[in-house]
Design a protein around this motif. Sequence first.
Motif, PDB file in Angstrom:
ATOM      1  N   HIS A  12      40.772  38.083  43.104  1.00 60.90           N
ATOM      2  CA  HIS A  12      39.382  38.512  43.153  1.00 60.90           C
ATOM      3  C   HIS A  12      38.922  38.790  44.581  1.00 60.90           C
ATOM      4  N   THR A  64      33.980  44.595  38.381  1.00 63.06           N
ATOM      5  CA  THR A  64      33.308  43.377  37.935  1.00 63.06           C
ATOM      6  C   THR A  64      33.498  43.215  36.435  1.00 63.06           C
ATOM      7  N   VAL A 108      32.577  37.987  37.562  1.00 62.61           N
ATOM      8  CA  VAL A 108      33.357  37.918  38.797  1.00 62.61           C
ATOM      9  C   VAL A 108      33.872  39.314  39.118  1.00 62.61           C
ATOM     10  N   THR A 109      34.362  39.484  40.333  1.00 65.62           N
ATOM     11  CA  THR A 109      34.800  40.803  40.774  1.00 65.62           C
ATOM     12  C   THR A 109      36.234  40.745  41.282  1.00 65.62           C
ATOM     13  N   LEU A 110      37.073  41.581  40.703  1.00 68.38           N
ATOM     14  CA  LEU A 110      38.462  41.701  41.148  1.00 68.38           C
ATOM     15  C   LEU A 110      38.520  42.261  42.556  1.00 68.38           C
ATOM     16  N   GLU A 111      39.685  42.150  43.179  1.00 68.12           N
ATOM     17  CA  GLU A 111      39.834  42.622  44.558  1.00 68.12           C
ATOM     18  C   GLU A 111      39.556  44.114  44.692  1.00 68.12           C
ATOM     19  N   PHE A 153      40.837  33.121  43.642  1.00 61.32           N
ATOM     20  CA  PHE A 153      39.594  33.503  44.299  1.00 61.32           C
ATOM     21  C   PHE A 153      39.711  33.222  45.791  1.00 61.32           C
TER      22      PHE A 153
END
Length: 160
Positions: free
Chosen positions: A91, A15, A8-11, A61
């Motif tokens: 995210h 990743t 997943v990728t943070l804001e 999310f």
Amino acid sequence: MSVYDYDVTLENGETYSLRKYENHPMLIVNTATKCGLAPQFKELERIYERYRAQGLVVLGFPSNQFHQELSDSQAAAQQCRTTYGVTFPMHQIHDVNGKNALPLFDYLTSHQTGKLTRAIKWNFTKFLVDANGHVLERFAPTTTPQKMIPAIEQLLAKSL
């Protein structure tokens, strides 16, 4: 498979693998800052503060699939921090349904369907995941985080 098999990728664009939270129960929530349910951010933060010492991780999310989110992931995360005091990880904005859905949400919804369909019907659908990365329970958008405390406490008691 488990949630640990997903990246997943943070804001901020970083990743990472959810394996980072292996052996930790998680509460995974699709969010939207302009949604009428956005005050749930405060309750989610209280849960995070109350139970993180016991290993619980809350992950937000954001999704604009219901047209209630800002267009920029960092701006959405900043609004969560300033308006609701959120300190749990936020995210990047992603779809939660359909062909462009974040793969994690395909996994979550395939393991815990809604009452009528597997699709997420609205913002603030919440998924409780055990310390082994398996999806245990799905909570409706209108189920307040406060009402989830018995399930969270039961999960944490099993995780000790």
